[in-house]
Design a protein around this motif. Structure first.
Motif, PDB file in Angstrom:
ATOM      1  N   VAL A  71       0.841  -1.210   0.000  1.00  0.00           N
ATOM      2  CA  VAL A  71       0.000   0.000   0.000  1.00  0.00           C
ATOM      3  C   VAL A  71       0.873   1.255   0.000  1.00  0.00           C
ATOM      4  O   VAL A  71       0.648   2.191  -0.790  1.00  0.00           O
ATOM      5  N   TYR A  72       1.867   1.303   0.875  1.00  0.00           N
ATOM      6  CA  TYR A  72       2.730   2.481   0.959  1.00  0.00           C
ATOM      7  C   TYR A  72       3.518   2.693  -0.338  1.00  0.00           C
ATOM      8  O   TYR A  72       3.729   3.831  -0.775  1.00  0.00           O
ATOM      9  N   ARG A  73       3.932   1.596  -0.974  1.00  0.00           N
ATOM     10  CA  ARG A  73       4.674   1.731  -2.240  1.00  0.00           C
ATOM     11  C   ARG A  73       3.772   2.327  -3.314  1.00  0.00           C
ATOM     12  O   ARG A  73       4.212   3.164  -4.114  1.00  0.00           O
ATOM     13  N   LEU A  74       2.528   1.913  -3.371  1.00  0.00           N
ATOM     14  CA  LEU A  74       1.579   2.469  -4.343  1.00  0.00           C
ATOM     15  C   LEU A  74       1.337   3.941  -4.076  1.00  0.00           C
ATOM     16  O   LEU A  74       1.301   4.765  -5.003  1.00  0.00           O
ATOM     17  N   GLU A  75       1.170   4.293  -2.799  1.00  0.00           N
ATOM     18  CA  GLU A  75       0.912   5.693  -2.454  1.00  0.00           C
ATOM     19  C   GLU A  75       2.129   6.566  -2.761  1.00  0.00           C
ATOM     20  O   GLU A  75       1.984   7.715  -3.217  1.00  0.00           O
ATOM     21  N   ASP A  76       3.327   6.053  -2.521  1.00  0.00           N
ATOM     22  CA  ASP A  76       4.532   6.815  -2.816  1.00  0.00           C
ATOM     23  C   ASP A  76       4.666   7.096  -4.311  1.00  0.00           C
ATOM     24  O   ASP A  76       5.334   8.061  -4.712  1.00  0.00           O
ATOM     25  N   ALA A  77       4.046   6.244  -5.140  1.00  0.00           N
ATOM     26  CA  ALA A  77       4.077   6.438  -6.596  1.00  0.00           C
ATOM     27  C   ALA A  77       2.847   7.207  -7.077  1.00  0.00           C
ATOM     28  O   ALA A  77       2.510   7.174  -8.270  1.00  0.00           O
ATOM     29  N   ASP A  78       2.161   7.891  -6.132  1.00  0.00           N
ATOM     30  CA  ASP A  78       0.999   8.745  -6.454  1.00  0.00           C
ATOM     31  C   ASP A  78      -0.204   7.952  -6.960  1.00  0.00           C
ATOM     32  O   ASP A  78      -0.994   8.442  -7.768  1.00  0.00           O
ATOM     33  N   HIS A  79      -0.347   6.707  -6.480  1.00  0.00           N
ATOM     34  CA  HIS A  79      -1.549   5.926  -6.761  1.00  0.00           C
ATOM     35  C   HIS A  79      -2.336   5.751  -5.455  1.00  0.00           C
ATOM     36  O   HIS A  79      -1.771   5.842  -4.361  1.00  0.00           O
ATOM     37  N   GLU A  80      -3.623   5.480  -5.586  1.00  0.00           N
ATOM     38  CA  GLU A  80      -4.416   5.112  -4.413  1.00  0.00           C
ATOM     39  C   GLU A  80      -4.194   3.628  -4.111  1.00  0.00           C
ATOM     40  O   GLU A  80      -4.036   2.817  -5.032  1.00  0.00           O
ATOM     41  N   PRO A 108      -2.829  -2.574 -13.972  1.00  0.00           N
ATOM     42  CA  PRO A 108      -1.955  -3.723 -13.672  1.00  0.00           C
ATOM     43  C   PRO A 108      -0.516  -3.536 -14.132  1.00  0.00           C
ATOM     44  O   PRO A 108       0.424  -3.838 -13.392  1.00  0.00           O
ATOM     45  N   GLU A 109      -0.333  -3.033 -15.336  1.00  0.00           N
ATOM     46  CA  GLU A 109       1.025  -2.859 -15.850  1.00  0.00           C
ATOM     47  C   GLU A 109       1.778  -1.773 -15.074  1.00  0.00           C
ATOM     48  O   GLU A 109       2.996  -1.873 -14.845  1.00  0.00           O
ATOM     49  N   GLU A 110       1.060  -0.737 -14.637  1.00  0.00           N
ATOM     50  CA  GLU A 110       1.694   0.314 -13.832  1.00  0.00           C
ATOM     51  C   GLU A 110       2.122  -0.222 -12.472  1.00  0.00           C
ATOM     52  O   GLU A 110       3.209   0.093 -11.976  1.00  0.00           O
ATOM     53  N   ALA A 111       1.237  -1.013 -11.874  1.00  0.00           N
ATOM     54  CA  ALA A 111       1.561  -1.577 -10.565  1.00  0.00           C
ATOM     55  C   ALA A 111       2.719  -2.563 -10.668  1.00  0.00           C
ATOM     56  O   ALA A 111       3.573  -2.636  -9.772  1.00  0.00           O
ATOM     57  N   GLU A 112       2.751  -3.333 -11.753  1.00  0.00           N
ATOM     58  CA  GLU A 112       3.807  -4.337 -11.904  1.00  0.00           C
ATOM     59  C   GLU A 112       5.181  -3.687 -11.915  1.00  0.00           C
ATOM     60  O   GLU A 112       6.154  -4.242 -11.389  1.00  0.00           O
ATOM     61  N   PHE A 115       7.025  -3.274  -8.425  1.00  0.00           N
ATOM     62  CA  PHE A 115       7.397  -4.386  -7.547  1.00  0.00           C
ATOM     63  C   PHE A 115       8.277  -5.379  -8.296  1.00  0.00           C
ATOM     64  O   PHE A 115       7.876  -5.953  -9.314  1.00  0.00           O
ATOM     65  N   ARG A 116       9.453  -5.556  -7.753  1.00  0.00           N
ATOM     66  CA  ARG A 116      10.406  -6.462  -8.395  1.00  0.00           C
ATOM     67  C   ARG A 116       9.902  -7.896  -8.397  1.00  0.00           C
ATOM     68  O   ARG A 116      10.185  -8.659  -9.317  1.00  0.00           O
ATOM     69  N   ARG A 117       9.153  -8.259  -7.362  1.00  0.00           N
ATOM     70  CA  ARG A 117       8.627  -9.626  -7.261  1.00  0.00           C
ATOM     71  C   ARG A 117       7.147  -9.697  -7.627  1.00  0.00           C
ATOM     72  O   ARG A 117       6.425 -10.561  -7.153  1.00  0.00           O
ATOM     73  N   GLY A 118       6.702  -8.780  -8.472  1.00  0.00           N
ATOM     74  CA  GLY A 118       5.310  -8.785  -8.918  1.00  0.00           C
ATOM     75  C   GLY A 118       5.146  -9.548 -10.221  1.00  0.00           C
ATOM     76  O   GLY A 118       6.033  -9.545 -11.077  1.00  0.00           O
ATOM     77  N   ARG A 119       4.011 -10.197 -10.365  1.00  0.00           N
ATOM     78  CA  ARG A 119       3.741 -10.977 -11.588  1.00  0.00           C
ATOM     79  C   ARG A 119       2.268 -10.863 -11.937  1.00  0.00           C
ATOM     80  O   ARG A 119       1.397 -11.091 -11.087  1.00  0.00           O
TER      81      ARG A 119
END
Length: 482
Positions: A71-80, A108-112, A115-119
């Motif tokens: 959650v914090y990583r998403l918020e730091d990238a200006d996403h909800e 999905p592609e933005e979130a991926e 995160f280095r370990r995102g799939r």
């Protein structure tokens, strides 16, 4: 070599900065709580209701650390980013969530990319899985209704029955909340101020033990028939009463379960019957006529007067619930072996009546092939479970054969314990096995001397045959006259 101290200092400085930022974030959130410790819930724009931490009282220590990192990583990238769904529902009920899911404004592609370990997985619903060791955090983009213009229709696909085949239409958090199934699953945890956002009255439904569908229940079940199973599961798990408009269409629409893939239904069966509330789930499934679409052969066997089918079924589910409550392991193989045991017996009788001339073990194998072949058309059973199911069944025919060294050899079989448990359930359910389960119970704890005394005599209807002695070979003798 001289650059190594510089690198170490840079790493320590970066770690210190990250720690300071995290402290500032936590401190700001705490300061917000201190400034308004008893702030009442408030209704905001678009019907959004905000329930402060002082009212919902979810302890922060119960929040999953890895989920909060996402959650914090998403918020730091200006996403909800919000914790959402079952984890918030269970925390409000005082239960420990099994999984923590996240909803975000990031595609999905933005979130991926964050995160280095995102799939990315899935076509019907595109999701991001972020892995932390064995733990997987599921991240889903806010979804919107399918009638969001031409672009939305291109990303969504619906069958003639109304079932959604592809759903990658993205929207706002308000639209996402209204696309969820039940009101109690449309609660969002805002990590910025630790409040809960409620868009559909789920907070009050949760307090009133009420399960209510968002929108028209008939249309929502047609979109995804598995929602009928979820209604039964949540009612069983939470002890909720299903609201009348939500419950009414289920029995009529139950045949839509035939449109759901067997692989997906296998996962739903495990959630229903192997999550600690199996017996209650079974009763809800029968209440709405859903069980027959998961286990058709077992449902047909319930009409048989020759076997205690339902008694064994309920005993097996209660046994599974009890083991889970004691933090003991369970396996789908045992559950399927118990649920399909009497359908197997009925199929063996049918084969014998049809003139199949096979010994008991080969007859069981043929019946098992047929029963499992029909079952996987409704509910898939992976090979890693179907093979043990066959072995548990075969041992039911071998357990009565205890003479000589057979008993000790059977106890060394890897499926012996599961087969013994099924034997116990069969006899406890009323099947007459002549006390066989008690014999095995006593034999397992007996010492070697007592075991020899317990050994039954060899039983056979055929008279013992004398062993023929082979004639001794005579040495070659020269012909007479030589």
């Amino acid at each position: 070599m001289p650059n190594i101290p510089v690198i170490i200092i840079a790493i320590l400085a970066a770690a210190l900065v990250a720690w300071i930022l995290l402290r500032k974030r936590t401190g700001a959130a705490r300061q917000a709580d201190v400034s308004a410790p008893n702030a009442p819930s408030e209704t905001l724009e678009n019907g959004r209701r905000r329930i402060p931490e002082s009212e919902h009282q979810i302890p922060r220590r119960y929040l999953d650390d890895n989920a909060m990192k996402v959650v914090y990583r998403l918020e730091d990238a200006d996403h909800e980013g919000y914790l959402v769904g079952g984890c918030i529902r269970d925390l409000l009920r005082g239960l420990k969530p099994k999984d923590f899911d996240i909803a975000t404004s990031a595609h999905p592609e933005e979130a991926e990319e964050l995160f280095r370990r995102g799939r990315l997985i899935g076509r019907r619903f595109k999701l991001l899985h972020v892995r932390f060791g064995r733990e997987v955090i599921e991240v889903a983009t806010f979804r919107a209704s399918h009638d969001q213009g031409e672009a939305g229709r291109e990303q969504a696909r619906t069958a003639d029955t109304g079932m959604i085949l592809r759903d990658n239409v993205y929207g706002t958090i308000e639209e996402d909340a209204l696309r969820r199934d039940f009101t109690v699953n449309a609660l969002y945890y805002d990590a910025k101020d630790h409040s809960i956002l409620d868009f559909a009255g789920g907070y009050d439904d949760l307090k009133n033990n009420r399960l209510r569908m968002i929108g028209d229940a008939n249309a929502r079940y047609r979109e995804d028939p598995v929602r009928m199973l979820r209604a039964a599961r949540f009612a069983a798990k939470l002890g909720f009463e299903i609201e009348s408009d939500t419950a009414e269409p289920i029995r009529e629409l139950a045949p839509l379960m035939r449109n759901v893939s067997p692989a997906r239904l296998f996962d739903e069966v495990l959630k229903l019957l192997q999550s600690g509330h199996g017996e209650a789930s079974y009763r809800q499934l029968q209440r709405f006529g859903l069980f027959q679409y998961l286990f058709p052969l077992t449902d047909q066997a319930l009409e048989s007067d020759d076997y205690p089918v339902e008694t064994l079924l309920i005993n097996a589910l209660c046994n599974t619930d009890r083991r889970l409550a004691q933090n003991k392991s369970v396996t789908p193989a045992f559950l399927f072996a118990a649920l399909l045991w009497y359908p197997l017996q009925l199929r063996m009788r049918e084969l014998e009546a049809a003139g199949t001339d096979l010994p008991p073990i080969p007859l069981l194998h043929e019946a098992a092939n047929q029963v499992l072949g029909e079952q996987v058309k409704c509910t898939a059973i992976p090979r890693r479970f179907s093979t043990p199911v066959r072995e548990i069944w075969e041992l039911q025919l071998r357990l009565p054969r205890r003479q000589g060294k057979k008993a000790d050899q059977l106890m060394e079989h890897p499926r012996f314990r599961a087969a013994y448990d099924l034997l116990l359930l069969r006899e406890n359910s009323g099947e007459d096995l002549g006390g066989l389960s008690q014999w095995w119970t006593d034999y397992q704890v007996a010492n070697p001397v007592s075991r020899r005394e317990m050994m039954p005599e060899e039983q056979s209807d055929r008279p013992k045959r004398k062993r023929r002695r082979r004639p001794r070979k005579r040495p070659n003798q020269p012909p007479q006259g030589e």
